[in-house]
Design a protein around this motif. Sequence first.
Motif, PDB file in Angstrom:
ATOM      1  N   HIS A 193       0.848  -1.200   0.000  1.00 18.03           N
ATOM      2  CA  HIS A 193       0.000   0.000   0.000  1.00 18.03           C
ATOM      3  C   HIS A 193       0.877   1.240   0.000  1.00 18.03           C
ATOM      4  CE1 HIS A 193      -3.716  -2.212   0.747  1.00 18.03           C
ATOM      5  NE2 HIS A 193      -3.061  -2.921   1.648  1.00 18.03           N
ATOM      6  N   ASP A 194       0.329   2.309  -0.552  1.00 19.43           N
ATOM      7  CA  ASP A 194       1.043   3.582  -0.538  1.00 19.43           C
ATOM      8  C   ASP A 194       0.945   4.271   0.816  1.00 19.43           C
ATOM      9  OD1 ASP A 194       1.829   3.289  -3.181  1.00 19.43           O
ATOM     10  OD2 ASP A 194       0.028   4.287  -3.949  1.00 19.43           O
ATOM     11  N   HIS A 195      -0.094   3.930   1.594  1.00 26.04           N
ATOM     12  CA  HIS A 195      -0.213   4.551   2.912  1.00 26.04           C
ATOM     13  C   HIS A 195       0.548   3.702   3.936  1.00 26.04           C
ATOM     14  CE1 HIS A 195      -3.037   1.861   5.106  1.00 26.04           C
ATOM     15  NE2 HIS A 195      -3.420   1.522   3.885  1.00 26.04           N
ATOM     16  N   GLY A 196       0.636   4.185   5.133  1.00 27.81           N
ATOM     17  CA  GLY A 196       1.408   3.508   6.160  1.00 27.81           C
ATOM     18  C   GLY A 196       2.615   4.346   6.532  1.00 27.81           C
ATOM     19  N   ASP A 197       3.353   3.875   7.524  1.00 29.09           N
ATOM     20  CA  ASP A 197       4.469   4.674   8.019  1.00 29.09           C
ATOM     21  C   ASP A 197       5.662   4.662   7.071  1.00 29.09           C
ATOM     22  OD1 ASP A 197       3.020   5.408  10.165  1.00 29.09           O
ATOM     23  OD2 ASP A 197       4.106   4.240  11.655  1.00 29.09           O
ATOM     24  N   GLU A 198       5.957   3.482   6.494  1.00 30.40           N
ATOM     25  CA  GLU A 198       7.110   3.387   5.583  1.00 30.40           C
ATOM     26  C   GLU A 198       7.117   2.000   4.971  1.00 30.40           C
ATOM     27  OE1 GLU A 198      10.419   2.003   8.862  1.00 30.40           O
ATOM     28  OE2 GLU A 198       9.905   4.113   8.743  1.00 30.40           O
ATOM     29  N   GLY A 199       7.545   1.868   3.736  1.00 30.48           N
ATOM     30  CA  GLY A 199       7.661   0.553   3.115  1.00 30.48           C
ATOM     31  C   GLY A 199       6.421  -0.277   3.346  1.00 30.48           C
ATOM     32  N   ASN A 200       6.620  -1.479   3.886  1.00 27.68           N
ATOM     33  CA  ASN A 200       5.498  -2.357   4.209  1.00 27.68           C
ATOM     34  C   ASN A 200       5.173  -2.351   5.697  1.00 27.68           C
ATOM     35  OD1 ASN A 200       4.586  -3.590   1.646  1.00 27.68           O
ATOM     36  ND2 ASN A 200       6.737  -4.220   1.531  1.00 27.68           N
ATOM     37  N   VAL A 201       5.592  -1.285   6.373  1.00 33.30           N
ATOM     38  CA  VAL A 201       5.202  -1.068   7.765  1.00 33.30           C
ATOM     39  C   VAL A 201       3.940  -0.218   7.777  1.00 33.30           C
ATOM     40  CG1 VAL A 201       5.832   0.005   9.949  1.00 33.30           C
ATOM     41  CG2 VAL A 201       7.546  -1.278   8.640  1.00 33.30           C
ATOM     42  N   HIS A 202       2.895  -0.750   8.379  1.00 26.71           N
ATOM     43  CA  HIS A 202       1.628  -0.036   8.442  1.00 26.71           C
ATOM     44  C   HIS A 202       1.658   1.030   9.524  1.00 26.71           C
ATOM     45  CE1 HIS A 202      -2.997  -0.252   9.299  1.00 26.71           C
ATOM     46  NE2 HIS A 202      -2.669   0.854   8.668  1.00 26.71           N
ATOM     47  N   LYS A 203       2.042   0.635  10.748  1.00 26.15           N
ATOM     48  CA  LYS A 203       1.981   1.567  11.866  1.00 26.15           C
ATOM     49  C   LYS A 203       3.066   1.256  12.887  1.00 26.15           C
ATOM     50  CE  LYS A 203       0.166   4.916  14.308  1.00 26.15           C
ATOM     51  NZ  LYS A 203       0.233   6.316  13.806  1.00 26.15           N
ATOM     52  N   LYS A 204       3.721   2.317  13.339  1.00 28.28           N
ATOM     53  CA  LYS A 204       4.645   2.212  14.465  1.00 28.28           C
ATOM     54  C   LYS A 204       4.168   3.127  15.583  1.00 28.28           C
ATOM     55  CE  LYS A 204       8.997   1.099  12.067  1.00 28.28           C
ATOM     56  NZ  LYS A 204      10.380   1.599  11.755  1.00 28.28           N
ATOM     57  N   VAL A 205       4.285   2.641  16.797  1.00 31.31           N
ATOM     58  CA  VAL A 205       3.851   3.383  17.970  1.00 31.31           C
ATOM     59  C   VAL A 205       4.995   3.383  18.974  1.00 31.31           C
ATOM     60  CG1 VAL A 205       2.212   3.469  19.876  1.00 31.31           C
ATOM     61  CG2 VAL A 205       1.458   2.694  17.626  1.00 31.31           C
ATOM     62  N   ALA A 206       5.256   4.529  19.583  1.00 30.94           N
ATOM     63  CA  ALA A 206       6.281   4.628  20.623  1.00 30.94           C
ATOM     64  C   ALA A 206       5.790   5.567  21.708  1.00 30.94           C
ATOM     65  CB  ALA A 206       7.608   5.128  20.042  1.00 30.94           C
ATOM     66  N   LEU A 207       5.620   5.030  22.920  1.00 33.67           N
ATOM     67  CA  LEU A 207       5.113   5.810  24.047  1.00 33.67           C
ATOM     68  C   LEU A 207       5.945   5.523  25.291  1.00 33.67           C
ATOM     69  CD1 LEU A 207       1.305   5.088  23.506  1.00 33.67           C
ATOM     70  CD2 LEU A 207       2.394   7.324  23.239  1.00 33.67           C
ATOM     71  N   ASP A 208       6.312   6.574  26.010  1.00 34.57           N
ATOM     72  CA  ASP A 208       7.039   6.450  27.276  1.00 34.57           C
ATOM     73  C   ASP A 208       6.241   7.120  28.382  1.00 34.57           C
ATOM     74  OD1 ASP A 208       9.027   5.246  25.863  1.00 34.57           O
ATOM     75  OD2 ASP A 208      10.615   6.665  26.407  1.00 34.57           O
ATOM     76  N   PHE A 209       6.003   6.395  29.460  1.00 34.73           N
ATOM     77  CA  PHE A 209       5.312   6.933  30.623  1.00 34.73           C
ATOM     78  C   PHE A 209       6.247   6.817  31.829  1.00 34.73           C
ATOM     79  CE2 PHE A 209       2.227   5.144  27.681  1.00 34.73           C
ATOM     80  CZ  PHE A 209       1.371   6.211  27.476  1.00 34.73           C
ATOM     81  N   GLY A 210       7.019   7.861  32.055  1.00 34.91           N
ATOM     82  CA  GLY A 210       7.994   7.839  33.136  1.00 34.91           C
ATOM     83  C   GLY A 210       9.354   7.373  32.648  1.00 34.91           C
TER      84      GLY A 210
END
Length: 825
Positions: free
Chosen positions: A144-161
């Motif tokens: 797909h042309d959408h997504g974060d990059e290449g064949n990666v659909h979604k990346k998530v990065a969250l830090d709590f503390g």
Amino acid sequence: MPKYNVIGKPLRRVDGRAKVTGLTKFADDLAMPGMLFMKLLRSTVPHARIRHVDASHAEKIPGVKLVLTGKDFPIPFGILPVSQDEHALCTDKVRFIGDPVAAVIATDELTAFEALDHIHVQYEKLTTIADPADALSIPEPRLHDHGDEGNVHKKVALDFGDVDAGLASSDHVFEDVFFFEGNTHLAIEQHATLAYLDPDGKLVVASSTQTPHYLHRALAKVLEIPPAHIRVIATPNGGGFGGKSDPFNHEIVAARAAMYTGKPVKIALTREEVFYCHRGRHPVLMKLKTGVQNDGKIVAQELQTLLDGGAYGSYGVASTFYTGALQTVTYQIPRYRFRGCRVFTCKPPCGPKRGHGTPQPRFGLEVQIDKICEKLGLDPAQWRIDNAVPPDSLTANWLRINSMGMVKCIQAVVEGSRWNERFRKLGPGRGLGLACSSYLCGAGLPIYWNKLPHSGVQLKLDRSGGVTAFCGATEIGQGSDNVLVACIAEVLGIDPFDIRCITGDTDLTPVDLGSYSSRVTLMMGNAAIQAAERARELIAEAVSEKLKLPRVRLVFADRRVFDAENPQVGVKFAEAVQLAEAKFGTLGTVGSYSPPAEPGQFKGAGVGPSPAYSYSAAVVEVEVDPATGWLRVPKIWIAHDIGISINPVLARGQVEGSVYMGLGEALMEEQAYRRLPKKLSDANVHKFPSLLEYKSPGTMDMPEIETYLIEEPDKNGPFGAKEVGQGPLLPIMPAVANAVYDAVRVRVDEIPVTPEKILKALKDKARRFGPKAFPTIAWPEPLVVPPPWEGGDGKAINEKPRKRDQVAGIPVAPPVDTLKGGPQS
């Protein structure tokens, strides 16, 4: 706890009589005069450009009325606004074996099926993205042309503390890699749809769907019809479990065919096609790292997940967040880091299956807790009690906990299984395992963000004393119609049999967003109560005038409205309605429900919040033959924090159904594919697209189940009720794995736990079977969100303000010890 007349009573199902007598019309039971039949031609290759589709021969076959191809469906659709990446029929590429390419509409099903062989498709094969390793290493060709990059659909990065500081200060750090194989829903009823034009020429689509509202939206978009000219009827469902919560290709194609032919068009998928539709459990590889003190208290935790999403987006962005969001709602985790990545591969798309995104990381967490307790010499049950999240608190990732019945659940299964007497004492080949879980009672946000209600109920009160309830909620076998009538009957003091419910029809009912995320009981129930209370107020005002009594003294019960101090003074409910109609005119009321705003205000905070959370605990007993690895489960003890049971018989059925499904996932179910490395372009052939090959427990595989319904009313639930449809599934898989360790002292860090894996673990020096490593992934810059007890306000400190209003303002207490040497809770 208050005494109720209807709530909590084991009343028969509203739809029970019709179902046991065969009167219920499921989608495949529907038929109309002049009806045409549709079949779909599906791709035989996993990834290719469509160079040409020649349907000329098929169109000439007697009985064939229409052939449709991708050119008839240029507008894409999808369930999430960020992943509108599907076409009703493929326009330029196919992305998995089974992707629909063309449709034949004929006078009978056999002719339509045979005509498929006369459609010739010219493919230009492309490299198959067979698995997540390919998706991460092969950026081109992109699925797909959408997504974060290449064949990666979604990346998530969250830090709590400060997780790094927490891990550095821990007395012990445990690091494990787990894998949870994908599996599918296996509902008894296959997908089916009947589309036709009503006498006014408006489109009607009757389908076995869990989400008529979102199907309605997709039809309007793809077919370019005003939404007011489309009616979607969610027929009674023979099981959904999340598998019917997307809008599907066949529903849209049948609708277009009915418009083109002017005839009713029906399609019922084969069992093999249902496997191609999928939307089931994502295969997830997980790396879990937890730092603890010597007494077992968690100091910090880091979770990384890699999801194999299949060929399309589906609910995948939400699924990615869900693999991390609910890890914090059971045990106190003061610092938490989450990294999630979903990739596209050439397989049927994954989506929501019972528990949506949470069973996989829950498996990893509960097994690692067992390892922590074993290493530190702690009792796993007592550890979970000591470290439970307190009620009325906020988690590190800003999820609001109200009622919390997990401790009572643990106590119930510990006592029932005689855990303290039998754990680690059953001898070779026999063992006990314990695990806990939590789940949503409805998502905090709609799929399309807006301020509209999530559920609505409309009541019509008749002079006869009957009430008709209209609601868009979908009955998929879980008993939601019973919840609707029970809530109304309790408020109005009438018998549930006096109420006729009309549900799942976009023309007749107010909007309900659908049967998913265990939202129906809480959201529809609250809307029903509001509508009934408004009707009661109108009736009470009229009756109080008639009886010359203050309204506060009126009681609604036993089909009467009477004086609380002198019950003989009163009127029948039917007369009360007539009095109100004479005073106010025709009687009708409405109720609606929207959940409270979530406290988190960072991007991604919308996945995880819920008006309430349910809790479960399970103890599983196993017998393992060390010579063969054969695994048997003789008994399971399961406790579920339901808030309050609206109908205990139906609730127990939901709990035991979850146990059955969880046991299938734990022991045998897997939606797997053959990879042929010598011929990469033809890889990813589905291994088990039939009930003969896809293994699922039968009647004789089911163990004895002892069920405990723990009633801990929640202020946000209708009469205090919480969900029961999904939560009890989650602890079964890790409890099985933990029990296997108790029985033969090997760890199977992978689902399903099969005899061959147990045998390999018994022969392994490390006494373990499971994935060895987690791939290196280039994660994006994380959003850093201070936990509530560090003075945060729910916002990420390195993010632009969100565009919608949020409310925090929740009193917060730190959950456990902060970094060693810091302040105490």
